[in-house]
Design an enzyme around this catalytic site. Structure first.
Site, short mmCIF file in Angstrom:
data_model
loop_
_atom_site.label_atom_id
_atom_site.label_comp_id
_atom_site.label_asym_id
_atom_site.label_seq_id
_atom_site.Cartn_x
_atom_site.Cartn_y
_atom_site.Cartn_z
CD1 TRP A 191 -10.03 8.46 7.01
CD2 TRP A 191 -8.57 9.46 5.63
NE1 TRP A 191 -8.94 8.88 7.75
CE2 TRP A 191 -8.04 9.49 6.94
CE3 TRP A 191 -7.83 10.02 4.59
CZ2 TRP A 191 -6.79 10.05 7.22
CZ3 TRP A 191 -6.59 10.59 4.88
CH2 TRP A 191 -6.09 10.60 6.17
CD1 TRP A 204 5.67 8.30 -4.38
CD2 TRP A 204 3.78 8.05 -5.55
NE1 TRP A 204 5.43 9.47 -5.05
CE2 TRP A 204 4.28 9.35 -5.77
CE3 TRP A 204 2.59 7.65 -6.15
CZ2 TRP A 204 3.63 10.25 -6.60
CZ3 TRP A 204 1.94 8.55 -7.00
CH2 TRP A 204 2.45 9.84 -7.21
CG ASN A 214 -7.32 0.67 4.74
OD1 ASN A 214 -7.00 1.10 3.64
ND2 ASN A 214 -7.24 1.40 5.84
CD1 TRP A 236 -1.00 2.85 -3.69
CD2 TRP A 236 1.13 2.69 -3.05
NE1 TRP A 236 -0.68 1.53 -3.65
CE2 TRP A 236 0.62 1.39 -3.26
CE3 TRP A 236 2.46 2.82 -2.64
CZ2 TRP A 236 1.39 0.24 -3.09
CZ3 TRP A 236 3.22 1.69 -2.46
CH2 TRP A 236 2.69 0.41 -2.68
CD GLU A 293 -11.29 4.28 7.57
OE1 GLU A 293 -10.81 4.00 6.46
OE2 GLU A 293 -10.63 4.84 8.48
CD1 TRP A 346 10.51 8.98 -5.53
CD2 TRP A 346 10.58 7.55 -3.81
NE1 TRP A 346 9.69 9.48 -4.55
CE2 TRP A 346 9.71 8.61 -3.48
CE3 TRP A 346 10.77 6.52 -2.88
CZ2 TRP A 346 9.04 8.69 -2.26
CZ3 TRP A 346 10.11 6.59 -1.67
CH2 TRP A 346 9.26 7.66 -1.36
#
Length: 474
Positions: free
Chosen positions: A282, A364, A346, A387, A279, A311
């Site tokens: 990331w 988004w 998360n 996102w 993590e 979108w």
């Protein structure tokens, strides 16, 4: 005189800018710049502003105890910072400025302008890596490009860390007698309608608190993290994200503490502690991407072709999502928790982001901005990366057909509905067997106090996949 400029690195320990600034016999001063207008333009959540300012207050007291005065400047926008900083350097007789590197594009442009403005006064600027374990640009492919998929980046990052190693620097020793510190609450120029400067009691400030949380997690939770991290009703995560985002604790300190706890650094999923380390990797991945692909800071997708996706910008549907009125219990519980506390688990971030983009087909960017406007741990790199991953526009190996089913996600990760019943008061009395699909039960009871599902997930999923397939055909 040397000047240390604090930004998203509000700590004394493991702070390269502070360490280098204090590495000579010259006197040292410190600076923090409050930019309310810029913060609003960047959608910074009020709870995050309060958290940061409360930490600045704590940092100012700690620096004063070391004989270092923390100067505060209120400069409304980044465009005004170079001139204001040049004036302060002239007033204090500063010859060298030290700061940790910013990764966001607006902040980098500000820092380039500062370098140019201070060069005219012969003030040297030193920009150091305080935000990542390994500096952006260190972890590249064989072709000297940034990795576009996480897993190979993770492997290369671990290899580079083994080669480079790292050092945790202690806080500097006192440079002189203790100095007085005027609390921020007594300074009228700080007040921006934020209420009390003390943060939410759930998030106490201070390096000691951040390190306490880190070590408590490593002692009590890290070994079971892989099994508990996805269940929002459990205390299964480190809850360190606000402290990392504000730089109250550094990622290097996290890695070092993990190594100390385990007696070494885990290298694969089979080893204890690796899931949490991954993590942190990331986090590094998204920060490196933001530096090496500047368009990510400009509201543009990682995959340029996805800018053509059709979108929706439906304001009513977006408002229902924001307010937790979608008719999908796990989504509504997550959004209501965010609105009430400024934080979201998360797993829930992935669920609600998938719902907005893949079920409601809403852009988004709206979700990204809304998160920033509410999160105490709002961080552009992590927020944008997450996102775009959920939307299918980001750095991912096979993104477009990943569509989370909000009902089965709730059943899997909140099986007894504890989290849902905590945050969705209309469902507080429902049995676990009905809490994830409550509408038939409510109908039998003659109740209409919880909204019907906004969309049919099965139909919305097909439409989301078609959007991406149609794009491939163009």
């Amino acid at each position: 005189m040397r000047l240390v400029w604090f930004r998203n690195d509000l700590r004394l320990s493991d702070n390269p800018a502070l360490r280098h600034g204090c590495a000579s016999d010259e006197p040292v001063a410190a600076l923090f710049i409050i930019s309310p207008t810029q913060w609003r333009q960047h959608k910074m959540a009020p709870i995050r502003q309060r958290f940061i300012l409360a930490q600045v207050d704590a940092l100012g007291r700690e620096l004063a105890a070391l004989g270092i005065q923390l100067h505060l400047l209120r400069v409304e926008t980044f465009a005004e910072v170079p001139a204001a900083l040049a004036d302060l350097c002239r007033e204090l007789g500063v010859t060298q400025l030290y700061a940790n590197q910013a990764i966001e594009l607006d902040e980098q442009r500000r820092d380039h302008a500062v370098t140019a403005a201070l060069a005219e006064q012969e003030v040297g600027c030193h920009w150091l890596n305080g935000c990542c374990v390994l500096p952006p640009g260190r972890v590249l492919t064989g072709g000297r490009e940034m990795f576009k998929v996480f897993t190979p980046f993770s492997r290369a990052w671990l290899k580079a860390l083994d080669e480079d190693g790292f050092v945790i620097h202690r806080a500097p020793a006192p440079l002189g007698d203790s100095l007085p510190w005027q609390p921020l609450a007594e300074r009228a120029f700080v007040d921006e309608g934020l209420g009390e400067l003390t943060p939410d009691p759930r998030w106490p400030v201070g390096e000691a608190e951040a390190l306490r949380r880190l070590h408590a997690f490593l002692e009590q939770g890290v070994l079971g993290y892989g099994e508990t991290r996805d269940f929002p009703a459990l205390a299964g995560t480190s809850i360190l994200s606000p402290y990392l985002a504000a730089g109250i604790v550094s990622p290097r300190q996290c890695v070092a503490a993990l190594q100390q706890r385990l007696g070494g650094r885990p290298q694969s999923k089979a080893q204890p502690g690796f899931v949490w380390l991954n993590e942190l990797i990331w986090r590094e991945f998204y920060r490196h991407l933001l530096v090496l692909i500047p368009t990510l800071s400009m509201n543009r997708p990682f995959k340029p072709e996805t800018a053509a996706l059709p979108w929706s910008w439906d304001p009513d549907a977006f408002a229902a999502w924001c307010e937790g009125r979608t008719g999908y219990p796990i989504v509504d519980a997550a959004m209501r928790c965010l609105n009430a506390t400024g934080w979201m688990h998360n797993r829930l971030r992935m669920i609600v982001a998938s719902f907005l983009t893949k079920d409601l087909h809403i852009h988004w960017r709206l979700g990204e901005d809304y998160f920033m406007s509410r999160l105490i741990d709002g961080d552009l790199a992590a927020n944008n990366g997450g996102w775009q991953w959920a939307a299918g526009t980001g750095a991912d190996a096979a993104p477009y057909f990943r569509v989370f089913n909000p009902t089965t996600q709730g059943q899997r990760f909140d099986p007894q509905g504890e989290f849902i019943r905590t945050w969705v008061s209309e469902l507080a009395d429902l049995p676990a067997t009905h809490v994830h699909q409550p509408h038939d039960w409510l109908r039998l009871k003659g109740r209409q106090d919880y909204p019907a599902p906004m969309v049919d997930h099965a139909v919305a999923r097909v439409r989301a996949i078609e959007m991406f397939r149609d794009l491939e055909k163009q």
